[in-house]
Design a protein around this motif. Structure first.
Motif, mmCIF file in Angstrom:
data_model
loop_
_atom_site.group_PDB
_atom_site.id
_atom_site.type_symbol
_atom_site.label_atom_id
_atom_site.label_comp_id
_atom_site.label_asym_id
_atom_site.label_seq_id
_atom_site.Cartn_x
_atom_site.Cartn_y
_atom_site.Cartn_z
ATOM 1 N N THR A 1 6.153 3.180 2.700
ATOM 2 C CA THR A 1 4.718 2.998 2.954
ATOM 3 C C THR A 1 4.072 2.289 1.772
ATOM 4 O O THR A 1 4.348 2.610 0.613
ATOM 5 N N VAL A 2 3.185 1.349 2.068
ATOM 6 C CA VAL A 2 2.474 0.619 1.020
ATOM 7 C C VAL A 2 1.417 1.523 0.398
ATOM 8 O O VAL A 2 0.637 2.172 1.108
ATOM 9 N N GLY A 3 1.380 1.541 -0.923
ATOM 10 C CA GLY A 3 0.409 2.369 -1.623
ATOM 11 C C GLY A 3 -0.953 1.714 -1.718
ATOM 12 O O GLY A 3 -1.158 0.570 -1.284
ATOM 13 N N ARG A 4 -1.889 2.440 -2.302
ATOM 14 C CA ARG A 4 -3.254 1.918 -2.436
ATOM 15 C C ARG A 4 -3.317 0.668 -3.303
ATOM 16 O O ARG A 4 -4.222 -0.168 -3.154
ATOM 17 N N LEU B 1 5.106 -6.043 -4.231
ATOM 18 C CA LEU B 1 5.484 -6.804 -3.045
ATOM 19 C C LEU B 1 5.224 -8.287 -3.285
ATOM 20 O O LEU B 1 4.245 -8.663 -3.931
ATOM 21 N N SER B 2 6.104 -9.127 -2.740
ATOM 22 C CA SER B 2 5.904 -10.571 -2.891
ATOM 23 C C SER B 2 4.917 -11.123 -1.874
ATOM 24 O O SER B 2 4.527 -12.289 -1.950
ATOM 25 N N PRO C 1 -2.818 -1.352 2.456
ATOM 26 C CA PRO C 1 -2.444 0.014 2.070
ATOM 27 C C PRO C 1 -2.158 0.875 3.292
ATOM 28 O O PRO C 1 -2.795 0.730 4.345
ATOM 29 N N ASN C 2 -1.184 1.757 3.159
ATOM 30 C CA ASN C 2 -0.740 2.686 4.206
ATOM 31 C C ASN C 2 0.071 2.027 5.315
ATOM 32 O O ASN C 2 0.449 2.697 6.284
#
Length: 371
Positions: free
Chosen positions: A256-259, A272-273, A278-279
């Motif tokens: 999961t992508v963080g804030r 991340l490239s 977020p989320n």
């Protein structure tokens, strides 16, 4: 296969190649979609991709064996879209050697000159020079059946070069050879290409071949070029998830992508490239050489496999309900069942968003049931 070059005196310099929004359809199905590619004189470019991606079709369109459905193809600044194959100034080497079994090696190489009605003595002299160039000078009077696969492919290369074409096309010429011969011949082809300065387009599905010999690589997928760049650029900075997955090896980890727009894997923050909200749920691609293992009796990761690959070793660990592959020096030994600590180098990673269509479908089904 050889075709006549318009100006043999300048052929050693190589000629440019341009695909300009080329399309190709078979029976209403489009297999090349607005395909555009420019190859510089003397450059070696590989078309790399899985079977069915359109790479051989692009090569055959350039050679003139397939008529394009739209767009333009140019060689040396001349549009050749409707030019017969024999007049395009192109040499081609196929996966199958396609040698004439009833002709000697020298006669196979000189066949194109024979078609042009070049005298026998001149044909023999030029064939001898070309066979010497590919390291087969002493095999001139043998027949193809008396040669190994690698030697037969060298004969095919010599036959393609004898008319001094401005462009050389190689359609998976090494795939029928044993691994060791394949590596040897690919290096010989690259050395010959550099020596002659001939523009070369090399079609392959083998990423190691493409990485080893190319000035640039065009990674193809579903009739399009996903990314083009140097081997180093494609490996270190892939621009799409497909390139990340196809070129080299990668661990694919769902997270999961963080804030902050980054992800965390094994408690290691990774940028991340590409931007993701977020989320968002994503799959990230982590190179095995960026996974670092350290012996730790209290570590959460457990070694489940290890493979010795000569100059390197790959070790697979089970951690956080997933498996990760690490690539490391052979002096760093890990035993199956051993506990280790896992760290991941903080290099940018490519991501692919996970589409939760099943959740939407489940919601629709729930609404239907409610009705």
């Amino acid at each position: 296969m050889v075709t006549e070059h318009h100006d043999a005196g300048d052929a050693a310099l190589g000629e440019s190649v341009v695909f300009d929004n080329v399309t190709k359809s078979y029976g209403g199905r489009e297999v090349l979609h607005s395909f555009s590619l420019s190859v510089l004189p003397g450059e070696m470019v590989s078309l790399l991709g899985p079977s069915g991606c359109g790479k051989s079709t692009a090569l055959r369109c350039l050679a003139g064996f397939e008529q394009i459905s739209g767009g333009r193809v140019s060689v040396g600044g001349r549009e050749v879209s409707r030019t017969p194959p024999r007049s395009r100034g192109i040499g081609m080497v196929f996966q199958q050697y396609s040698l004439f079994p009833n002709m000697t090696v020298a006669d196979n190489v000189a066949f194109g000159l024979r078609v042009k009605r070049v005298g026998r003595q001149e044909r023999r002299a030029k064939a001898a020079d070309m066979l010497s160039l590919v390291g087969l000078g002493e095999f001139a009077d043998r027949y193809p059946s008396q040669l190994s696969g690698g030697q037969q492919q060298r004969v095919a290369v010599a036959r393609a070069l004898i008319l001094n074409p401005g462009v050389l096309l190689l359609d998976e010429p090494l795939s029928a050879l044993d691994a060791k011969i394949r590596v040897q011949l690919r290096d010989e082809i690259r050395s010959l290409q550099l020596k002659l300065g001939i523009t070369t387009i090399f079609v392959t599905h083998d990423q190691e071949e493409a990485l080893a010999v190319s000035d640039r690589i065009a990674v193809m997928h579903d009739g399009n070029i996903e990314q083009i760049g140097t081997p180093k650029e494609l490996y270190l900075t892939p621009k799409t998830p497909f390139v990340s997955d196809f070129v080299g090896q990668s661990n694919k980890v769902d997270t999961t992508v963080g804030r902050d727009g980054a992800v965390t894997v094994c408690e290691c923050p990774l940028p991340l490239s590409s931007k993701e909200a977020p989320n968002s749920l994503v799959t990230v691609f982590i190179r095995p050489e960026n996974v670092v293992l350290s012996p730790d009796d209290a570590g959460d990761a457990v070694v489940v496999r290890t493979s010795f690959l000569g100059s390197i070793q790959r070790t697979t660990v089970h951690v956080d309900a997933m498996e990760l592959v690490a690539q490391h020096d052979i002096d760093d030994r890990f035993d199956i069942g051993q506990h280790v600590d896992v760290a991941i180098k903080p290099y940018p990673v490519m991501s692919r968003r996970i589409e939760l269509r099943w959740a939407e479908d489940a919601g629709k089904d729930g609404d239907a049931d409610a009705e």
